[in-house]
Design an enzyme around this catalytic site. Structure first.
Site, short mmCIF file in Angstrom:
data_model
loop_
_atom_site.label_atom_id
_atom_site.label_comp_id
_atom_site.label_asym_id
_atom_site.label_seq_id
_atom_site.Cartn_x
_atom_site.Cartn_y
_atom_site.Cartn_z
N PHE A 1 2.96 2.52 -2.07
CA PHE A 1 2.94 3.28 -3.31
C PHE A 1 1.60 3.98 -3.53
CE2 PHE A 1 2.14 3.64 -7.88
CZ PHE A 1 3.16 4.52 -8.20
N ASP B 1 6.44 -6.28 -11.80
CA ASP B 1 4.99 -6.11 -11.99
C ASP B 1 4.80 -4.75 -12.62
OD1 ASP B 1 3.32 -4.01 -10.10
OD2 ASP B 1 5.31 -4.49 -9.31
N CYS C 1 -4.94 -12.92 -31.79
CA CYS C 1 -4.16 -13.06 -33.03
C CYS C 1 -4.58 -14.28 -33.83
CB CYS C 1 -2.67 -13.10 -32.71
SG CYS C 1 -2.05 -11.48 -32.17
N HIS D 1 -4.11 -9.99 -25.67
CA HIS D 1 -2.88 -10.08 -26.48
C HIS D 1 -1.66 -9.63 -25.69
CE1 HIS D 1 0.09 -9.82 -29.62
NE2 HIS D 1 0.37 -8.61 -29.15
N CYS E 1 -2.06 -16.10 -29.23
CA CYS E 1 -3.15 -15.67 -28.34
C CYS E 1 -4.50 -15.75 -29.05
CB CYS E 1 -2.90 -14.25 -27.80
SG CYS E 1 -3.44 -12.93 -28.90
N CYS F 1 1.91 -14.91 -33.10
CA CYS F 1 1.36 -14.95 -31.74
C CYS F 1 0.25 -16.00 -31.65
CB CYS F 1 0.84 -13.58 -31.34
SG CYS F 1 0.10 -13.55 -29.69
N GLY G 1 0.81 -1.21 0.00
CA GLY G 1 0.00 0.00 0.00
C GLY G 1 0.84 1.26 0.00
#
Lengths: 373, 373
Positions: B97, B266, B309, B335, B306, B304, B95
């Site tokens: 940030f 992250d 795609c 994607h 995904c 790709c 928390g």
């Protein structure tokens, strides 16, 4: 791909009908509900979701698609199916309803609709011919002819003139019948006047369309008028053609109008209401934002097999809506579409087993016990 | 479920490291990128999407979850995993940030953060102890200790005092180490001052955490400062503990900082940029709204795998964004997440084959050839 469109009525239970509609992109069991995919997408869901639910036909809107992405691009893409990568059936409406409800400064002449785009204000003319030509570019499996939608209530003279125009437009559209397997449906208008609905239906039947829609309903008119519109023309429509009640409806409407002999429906309620946090369940509708669901760790519907009900709780769904999360409308749409898929399956099953009256009474009795958002 | 958290460093290629993080909800191969699931959902995507992509750890935000849905509800739900139905790992930040960037009228005292909710203006106090207790309620697989995030640039004296506070807070948090398998990571602060970063790292290492984060970066400071922050402390951090660079980053950042020995990342870029029509591809980024994609019927990325795609064209995706359709951000997110999953897999593979330098140079050379939205 190019077999002639046809409809096989397989059985009846009272006036309720079960049948099979044979279209270019496969068979559709009726009674059927068609999810609305206005702009080449059923809002929030993927093609794979629709396939998994067993949807064999969806609806697209000619007015929207004509303006955006436009005919040129759709032609380059090889049609609407290819553009949106949907290999099952698509029915496209004629734009009549959107021209009535969305476009500004529209003017109806014998020629057609002269209107201004709701997107950029550009001026366009849509005639009965252009509307069919557009749907040929789309490659629609069912094309609807251009009709005039009137606001309700409208007077008898205005309605009579309008029915005349709708019929002349239907005749002009009919002349473009492609014979390539794309079906063409006529649209019965006539407002709240049974004799005009009758006249319109009779003349359309003479033109011999692949199916007949009942239009000009679901424009904010009384429920009674909607019933009147259906009752006054349904028996005139041939048994071996599908009947499509445009823009209807809620689960209870589907039950009532299937009972009167309607075969096809489309409506934004499962998708639009979903975005308003409204989930359809056998007991009615629940607004998941309601504080009582805050720590309700049950699924939305215990016996539902949708992704949402098998994965998530009411408490989590409420959190998603309260936190304005993207998944909220996605999940509500997934559930509601599955609810409509299962409801229509139940209705078909009941007709096939000739117990539609009982089943529909049971379903209706159960409904309306909850929120009704 | 209750095995002790551990990290096995399996190999190095230059300073780049490949390893395995053993957490309560399974193993995580590093280097790893963690998609951000701020409010108990990774925006627009389903758990099933994350599973199919092979994500084994996602991030949640303590600040957001503490305010909404709140600890009481999460406790009733049996924790965050159960609430959102995610059976793999979750790291929750402290928390710090968000208290720095979101809350109004915040006041930092020795005790902790006194702040006003950005949602309803209600007042709250978050102390190092309360932040750990909250993460115990969540059942986080990795808990982060509360730290103070400073705006950049900040002076040396201010930063030194702040590092002192962050260290005292870390010590208070460390006392609550649960021993139930939940890992606890310390956070190195120290702004742009290498000697303060060093000091902070050394003292945290003495406290013996399960892993070490480098924080206070990605707050709008210069790229050079970010590198300085990492370089000044990374060699102090023990080899057998994971190093996590918080809030970073773009694909090129991942490559650069893996090269320096960072294991965990992250960032909101794959998901947030997606909602702005930005697609990550090996050549850089493309803004799909660009007119040149109007009739581009190729997939976003040829190789790709995904859903997007393999199912849809650039022309269709552009249409979805232009028409402001719900599917647009959903597809872009799907994607981009897959792109980040494949990129980190490539980096791990390159380290395992001891050719990280070559691979990373090839990847970087290819990037930046497109729009850069």
């Amino acid at each position: 791909m190019n077999r002639t469109p046809s409809f096989n009525l397989s059985c009846k239970s009272g006036k309720a009908r079960a049948g099979t509609l044979n279209l270019r992109h496969g068979q559709v069991e009726t009674p059927v509900f068609m999810p609305v995919g206005t702009q080449a997408t059923v809002k929030t869901v993927r093609n794979s979701d629709l396939r998994e639910d067993g949807w064999n036909i969806i609806l697209g809107n000619t007015y929207h698609l004509y303006l955006r992405p436009g005919l040129e691009l759709l032609e380059q893409a090889g049609g609407l199916h290819s553009f949106m990568n949907w290999e099952r059936n698509i029915l496209t409406d004629s734009g009549g309803f959107q021209l009535f409800s969305l476009s500004a400064l529209r003017k109806v002449t014998e020629e057609g609709y002269n209107f201004q785009s709701h997107i950029d204000g550009s001026r366009h003319i849509l005639t009965p011919e252009k509307v069919i030509e557009a749907q040929m570019v789309f490659g629609s499996d069912v094309m609807m002819v251009l009709d005039e939608c009137l606001e309700q209530p409208s007077g008898e003279k205005v309605t009579e003139d309008s029915v005349g125009l709708t019929l002349r437009w239907a005749e002009r559209a009919r002349k473009l019948y492609p014979g390539n397997g794309q079906a063409m449906f006529g649209i019965v208008q006539g407002g709240g006047f049974p004799h005009l609905r009758e006249k319109c239906a009779r003349e359309l039947v003479e033109m011999n369309f692949d199916g007949y829609a009942i239009g000009g309903v679901a424009v904010g008119e009384e429920r009674l008028m909607m019933e009147l519109a259906v009752k006054s023309c349904i028996d005139i429509l041939p048994e071996n053609r599908p009947r499509y009640l445009m823009g209807v409806g809620k689960p209870e409407d589907l039950i009532d109008f299937v009972a009167m002999g309607v075969d096809m429906f489309d409506c934004v309620v499962p998708t639009r209401n979903a975005r308003g946090a409204c989930f359809f369940v056998p007991e009615g509708r629940i607004n998941i934002r309601n504080a009582k669901y805050r720590n309700d760790f049950r699924p939305v519907q215990e016996d539902c097999d949708c992704f949402v009900c098998t994965n998530h709780t009411r408490a989590y769904l409420r959190h998603l809506f309260v936190a304005k999360e993207w998944l909220a409308p996605i999940f509500a749409t997934l559930h509601n579409l599955r609810y409509f898929a299962r409801l229509t399956e139940q209705l078909r099953e009941a007709i096939r087993k000739n117990r539609f009256e009982n089943t529909s009474q049971e379903l209706l009795k159960k409904m309306g016990k909850l929120d009704n958002c």
